[in-house]
Design a protein around this motif. Structure first.
Motif, PDB file in Angstrom:
ATOM      1  N   MET A 180       0.880  -1.128   0.081  1.00 27.35           N
ATOM      2  CA  MET A 180      -0.044   0.050   0.061  1.00 27.35           C
ATOM      3  C   MET A 180       0.764   1.251   0.043  1.00 27.35           C
ATOM      4  O   MET A 180       0.368   2.274  -0.192  1.00 27.35           O
ATOM      5  CB  MET A 180      -1.041  -0.044   1.186  1.00 27.35           C
ATOM      6  N   LEU A 181       2.125   1.084   0.275  1.00 26.01           N
ATOM      7  CA  LEU A 181       3.008   2.263   0.227  1.00 26.01           C
ATOM      8  C   LEU A 181       3.457   2.786  -1.248  1.00 26.01           C
ATOM      9  O   LEU A 181       3.505   1.924  -2.141  1.00 26.01           O
ATOM     10  CB  LEU A 181       4.360   1.722   1.067  1.00 26.01           C
ATOM     11  N   THR A 182       3.582   4.054  -1.214  1.00 29.63           N
ATOM     12  CA  THR A 182       3.769   4.649  -2.543  1.00 29.63           C
ATOM     13  C   THR A 182       5.416   4.942  -2.506  1.00 29.63           C
ATOM     14  O   THR A 182       5.975   4.984  -3.485  1.00 29.63           O
ATOM     15  CB  THR A 182       3.437   6.300  -2.713  1.00 29.63           C
ATOM     16  N   GLU A 183       6.043   5.047  -1.257  1.00 30.88           N
ATOM     17  CA  GLU A 183       7.369   5.100  -1.342  1.00 30.88           C
ATOM     18  C   GLU A 183       8.276   3.815  -1.260  1.00 30.88           C
ATOM     19  O   GLU A 183       7.999   2.846  -0.283  1.00 30.88           O
ATOM     20  CB  GLU A 183       7.797   6.052  -0.044  1.00 30.88           C
ATOM     21  N   GLU A 184       9.054   3.806  -2.154  1.00 31.49           N
ATOM     22  CA  GLU A 184      10.031   2.312  -2.512  1.00 31.49           C
ATOM     23  C   GLU A 184      11.320   2.515  -1.702  1.00 31.49           C
ATOM     24  O   GLU A 184      11.944   1.243  -1.373  1.00 31.49           O
ATOM     25  CB  GLU A 184      10.178   2.224  -3.880  1.00 31.49           C
ATOM     26  N   GLU A 185      11.747   3.753  -1.277  1.00 32.81           N
ATOM     27  CA  GLU A 185      13.003   3.912  -0.749  1.00 32.81           C
ATOM     28  C   GLU A 185      13.100   3.402   0.679  1.00 32.81           C
ATOM     29  O   GLU A 185      12.174   3.387   1.482  1.00 32.81           O
ATOM     30  CB  GLU A 185      13.623   5.107  -0.706  1.00 32.81           C
ATOM     31  N   GLU A 186      14.133   2.816   1.173  1.00 30.07           N
ATOM     32  CA  GLU A 186      14.454   2.290   2.512  1.00 30.07           C
ATOM     33  C   GLU A 186      14.155   3.360   3.394  1.00 30.07           C
ATOM     34  O   GLU A 186      13.551   3.465   4.461  1.00 30.07           O
ATOM     35  CB  GLU A 186      15.486   1.474   2.835  1.00 30.07           C
TER      36      GLU A 186
END
Length: 312
Positions: free
Chosen positions: A231-237
């Motif tokens: 559900m997250l749009t952010e892929e960066e750790e």
């Protein structure tokens, strides 16, 4: 008067109200011997600032999965008439520490959610609540707007407390609403982790001639339960590197900013420094030019004495 203050840069147990309260208790217990008189927790620490979540909303459309997530978030938010508040009051009393805690608040009156911060006294319990008057960007999907009655300040044994949440601090008139109450310890929880935010904290300290406590979270993708990752749009750790900071009325950085880790940013602040700095500039006094400017805030309450019944 000298006061030991701490800004907690940490992350919650997403989206779990009770486990986050457990974590808060653990943080307080681990630091019980450090003499903190005030501890500040980040924006929407309970049950978690939903960075990177869309809740399935786009213009003209909401998904069923997004509604399910919102219902879960709603359920885990804080009802100020419920047990979560009682537990916060118990923690404040047990550790003899004022607590200012960012929460997502579930309104018992009409069901909406607010981005709020609650002020808890170790002797008086709940002093009151500030609800964000203007959620930023897509925060407006999940959080309602508050009004002038939520621009609150409190006269306590450790000084006059108040503050604004995140980008409310970019609203000049909202800041002035705080200054006109003689605020001494200005509390600014945020989700903004840009280096420019530190400059804003320094500006507010200089403008208001007050101590500023900027409190952020440190969050990585791995800190969020895996079941939410789709559900997250952010892929960066690295999702939020933090940047919590404490600033003096002269604009000097006393502690922090803390980046890329959890921890407590702390300082011993001397409230007598405020009067010294007002010789140069007093936004609510000799620099106010009330013969030229008129300032009024609709429904803003008077400053609450700690012994008087608060709002909320």
């Amino acid at each position: 008067m000298k006061v030991k203050v701490g800004v907690v840069q940490d992350y919650p147990v997403f989206f779990d109200r009770e486990k986050t309260l457990d974590k808060m208790e653990s943080i307080l217990s681990d630091n019980a011997g450090h003499g903190y008189q005030l501890l500040v927790f980040p924006e929407s620490f309970i049950p978690g600032y939903p960075r990177g979540f869309t809740f399935g909303a786009s213009v003209g459309k909401r998904s069923e999965a997004g509604k399910d997530l919102y219902a879960e978030y709603h359920d885990q938010s804080v009802d100020l008439k419920g047990n979560a508040l009682k537990r916060l009051e118990e923690l404040s009393r047990a550790y003899q520490t004022y607590l200012v805690v960012g929460i997502t608040e579930r309104s018992a009156e009409h069901g909406s959610l607010f981005c709020s911060m609650v002020y808890i006294s170790p002797t008086s319990g709940l002093l009151g609540v500030h609800r964000k008057i203007k959620p930023t960007g897509t925060e407006r999907v999940i959080w309602s707007e508050a009004s002038g009655e939520d621009l609150v300040t409190f006269d306590t044994e450790i000084g006059k407390l108040g503050g604004l949440i995140c980008w409310e601090n970019y609203m000049p008139l909202a800041r002035m609403a705080m200054y006109q109450k003689g605020i001494e310890i200005y509390i600014a929880p945020t989700a903004d982790a840009r280096e420019s935010w530190v400059a804003s904290m320094r500006h507010i300290a200089l403008e208001g001639r007050c101590f500023v406590l900027g409190c952020n979270q440190h969050i990585t993708r791995s800190m969020i339960p895996e079941r939410y990752h789709d559900m997250l749009t952010e892929e960066e750790e690295e999702m939020c590197p933090g940047g919590s900071v404490i600033v003096s009325p002269s604009g000097e950085v006393l502690a922090g900013p803390l980046w890329n880790s959890t921890g407590i940013v702390s300082a011993i602040i001397d409230l007598d420094e405020i009067a010294r700095q007002k010789l140069d500039f007093d936004v609510n006094g000799h620099y106010s030019r009330k013969d030229i400017f008129e300032f009024r805030v609709d429904k803003q309450p008077d400053i609450y004495n700690e012994k008087k019944p608060p709002n909320g």
